[in-house]
Motif scaffolding. Structure first.
Motif: not given
Lengths: 477, 477
Positions: B35-40, B57-72, B74-77
């Motif tokens: 739940k901690s927020r990542l920088p944009s 690209l780095a965030y995309e990979q983290l997203l696709s592997e489920g390490y982070i989530e994007s909240v419209p 709000k940002g990345y968590f």
């Protein structure tokens, strides 16, 4: 050989088109003889002080129309007349919307397929592309996720949710190159030997895909609210229906703005559709939301998908109309209950959109360019819409006008029943192309609609709209 | 939150991957809490002095592997662990070839699907892209020819003619996004309910497409010259054959370099295949020439298509291996006698490759970059091939080695018959991934081939090849 081509940098006609038109004319007039060699695209580009891709585009068009030939390792040569006649049979598909005067004598083409590319944010697109390729982003050159990049799907999800009321997760989205491809994929998921009901008239490309997949298509005529669900149960939709296999498994609908009729389906009809889908296991509604972005009056109508609580709506959308046809990106949103079938039956189909293009689109969406572009296009199209509505004033005695307030085309139905063919022919004599409704009718031989022509206005300037309407009034009154 | 990410500009690991790996590790080690927020991506890019697409690209990979989530909005968590477990089931498909160590403990991955992207001419590709978008080339954003741009088809024709001995005109070429799509299109042209014979083992994706289209697939075992045509007539190919519908309508073959067996089909067998096709109306050979570009010894073997005088060979090729998978461009060459069928049954499918991408590829081909790239890749792959052959020396007592001199993989067949599973498991224990032949076998339960593993070497460095072989020898001897 040196070609002296007068180029007008101030013209709205793009450079490559000026080059193409000049060489074509020189060949037609016999100034450039058959078998004579043209300068290379590089030489010509240097000579004319334009970029090489400009001369290449011009040559490409001349090639595709058969005016010139390419001989490997030798260069480009003017075609002999025989060859010219032969290759002109090939539909080149190029310039369909850009060059309204392509057909002899047509000055204004009210094509419903055109879109306005004058307002396209070329600079932004270019900048994004450049930045993506600037990095050492090797991964972009590898195969990606078969459903499309997760980040892009997430961006699409977010847009669909806020703009269209679509409820889904990124996991339910499949990105693909164009509607035909996605509908083919969908029919793999849904399985063979199905019966699908379609609004009649409809988007013929979808009809062709379902036919090619062996589906039985039931055309259903519409009333003023769109497809009448009651017609399906009472098997009244078309007399052919009773003879055929029976009731449909799926209904393909465009509730937000039916193509080509322009009908916005009222809420009651939507509820009837959803109720129909829930009556039996395996029934689905396929909602094509192809141009819901353009609505000029009243509140935007949310997608049918958002009303569905039972996973019975398959949603299909595209960026072809809202960005540009050549982007080749559309998407399916499958209900959760179909995802396992998708993975089993079609999950092995690698994505048809390159990761580079997906990434460009992703940034276009997430950096706010898409929203800005849509807002701009809405006002551009609204101005053209209003202009056309105004110019059609003198025709109201003879025609009913329909389909206004949304989309990028209008329908004119003749009150006295002068036939479509006559209306089109008279317009053509006056240098204007309009499109008959019957070309969108499944089994046009059974067309039951009154004589109607369609006027698309997206890629016409207001001056062209005015000129076109002036000519139409003279031709039809 | 500020992320301190140590980046190594000298490393061969791309920047985005360093960022991705660092954040992943931080999450795994619990330094970044759920739940901690990542920088944009923008902030992080500015902070790290890299371009934004790198952080994306780095965030995309983290997203696709489920390490982070994007909240419209709000940002990345950072994801909660539950969510992580759930989404990891999704095959992301990312980095398949780039990151051999992805699976726990694997140090060297002899993936046969990888390609070497270190030698890709990124600069050239970028320059071409930039020049194409620099012009006011609006036409590129419109729909093009359903078969692909004429100029690109002409460039492909010219290449195929000189490099592969393929005889055709540009009119017979259909450009499309990937093999699966093109094979689907082809099966529309060929019609439903057909029987197709395929080499066994084979390219499983093609098998899956034909199955999905309702074709009956007859797997035919091979001898050392490849598919035995005699087996078809005598219905000996597999005991299942006799029970089934009967003789095949089509044969799918890879005569230049069979995948995965690496067999180059001799001329006599090719003639037998052509004779088989001519025996009956409606028979066709489908020649998949997927990696004919890479041959290290002897003269290149021309395509079967060039030997065909009766219009019985359908040729399919791709730039996925010779340029990059993400380019998503392949092509079909249909015999002239099938063009009318194509236009009738599948000609309405709009091209799946954007005109922009087609134009980039066109210039890459016609400006000589493709040829130079192929020459470079041939020497790169030959060096890796020679290195692997050298390093395998100690294994020759226990294994037969096959598939050398062409392509980008080798086959090792165990002389004593230690099973595939055991070989793979022992290799895995030593941190090396090799691939069993059985994964390419249609109906693997009937696999009649001796225990064989496949070693792809395209995306490994020579150091990795050496290390991998050292480990394999220790594991298997």
């Amino acid at each position: 050989m040196e070609l002296m081509i007068p180029l007008d940098g101030q013209s709205t006609v793009p450079m490559y088109e000026q080059i193409y038109l000049h060489i074509k004319q020189e060949i037609r007039q016999g100034n450039l003889k058959a078998k004579s060699r043209l300068p290379s695209t590089r030489t010509l580009a240097e000579h004319l002080k334009v970029s090489r891709s400009t001369t290449q585009l011009a040559y490409e068009q001349l090639l595709s129309e058969g005016y010139i030939e390419s001989v490997p390792c030798k260069g480009y040569f003017v075609s002999a007349i025989d060859a010219l006649v032969e290759v002109q049979d090939h539909p080149s598909g190029l310039f369909v919307a850009l060059e309204p005067g392509e057909e002899e004598g047509i000055q204004v083409d009210f094509s419903p397929r055109g879109i306005d590319l004058n307002s396209f944010p070329y600079n932004t697109w270019r900048k994004i592309s450049k930045n993506i390729l600037v990095d050492d982003n090797k991964a972009l050159f590898l195969n990606g996720d078969p459903q499309g990049e997760y980040a892009l799907r997430e961006a699409i999800r977010s847009y669909l949710h806020s703009a269209r009321g679509v409820c889904c997760s990124a996991d339910q989205i499949i990105v693909g190159a164009g509607n035909e491809y996605l509908l083919m994929l969908l029919s793999l998921v849904l399985g063979p030997d199905k019966v699908i009901a379609m609004e009649n008239p409809t988007y013929k490309q979808a009809y062709r895909v379902f036919e090619s997949q062996g589906y039985q298509v039931l055309p259903v005529n519409m009333d003023k609210s769109g497809l009448d669900v009651g017609m399906l149960d009472r098997k009244k939709s078309e007399k052919a229906l009773a003879d055929k296999k029976g009731e449909p498994d799926f209904i393909y609908v465009m509730p937000s703005h039916q193509y080509p009729m322009g009908i916005v389906m009222p809420i009651k009809r939507r509820q009837e559709l959803l109720a129909w889908a829930c009556e039996k296991e395996g029934r689905y509604l396929i909602e094509d939301d192809y141009d819901s972005e353009f609505r000029y009056k009243g509140k935007p109508v949310p997608a049918l998908q958002g009303m569905d609580r039972n996973g019975r709506v398959i949603y299909i959308g595209t960026f072809s109309r809202s960005i540009a046809p050549a982007i080749r990106v559309g998407f399916l949103v499958l209900p959760k209950n179909l995802m396992a079938e998708y993975k089993r039956k079609a999950g092995f189909f690698a994505s048809t959109v390159s990761r580079i293009d997906q990434n460009i689109l992703y940034q276009f969406l997430t950096e706010g360019h898409y929203e800005r572009h849509l807002n701009r296009m809405r006002s551009v199209y609204k101005a053209k819409h209003d202009c056309l509505m105004g110019e059609l004033k003198g025709l109201e005695q003879a025609f009913w006008i329909a389909g206004e307030h949304a989309g990028i085309h209008l329908l004119l139905t003749h009150k006295e029943g002068i036939s479509e063919e006559v209306l089109i022919a008279r317009a053509k004599e006056s240098g204007v192309r309009v499109y008959g409704l019957s070309r969108y009718v499944i089994h046009p031989e059974n067309n039951q609609y009154p004589s109607t022509v369609i006027l698309g206005y997206a890629n016409l300037t207001e001056a062209m709209i005015k000129e076109g309407c002036r000519r139409l009034k003279a031709a039809w009154n």
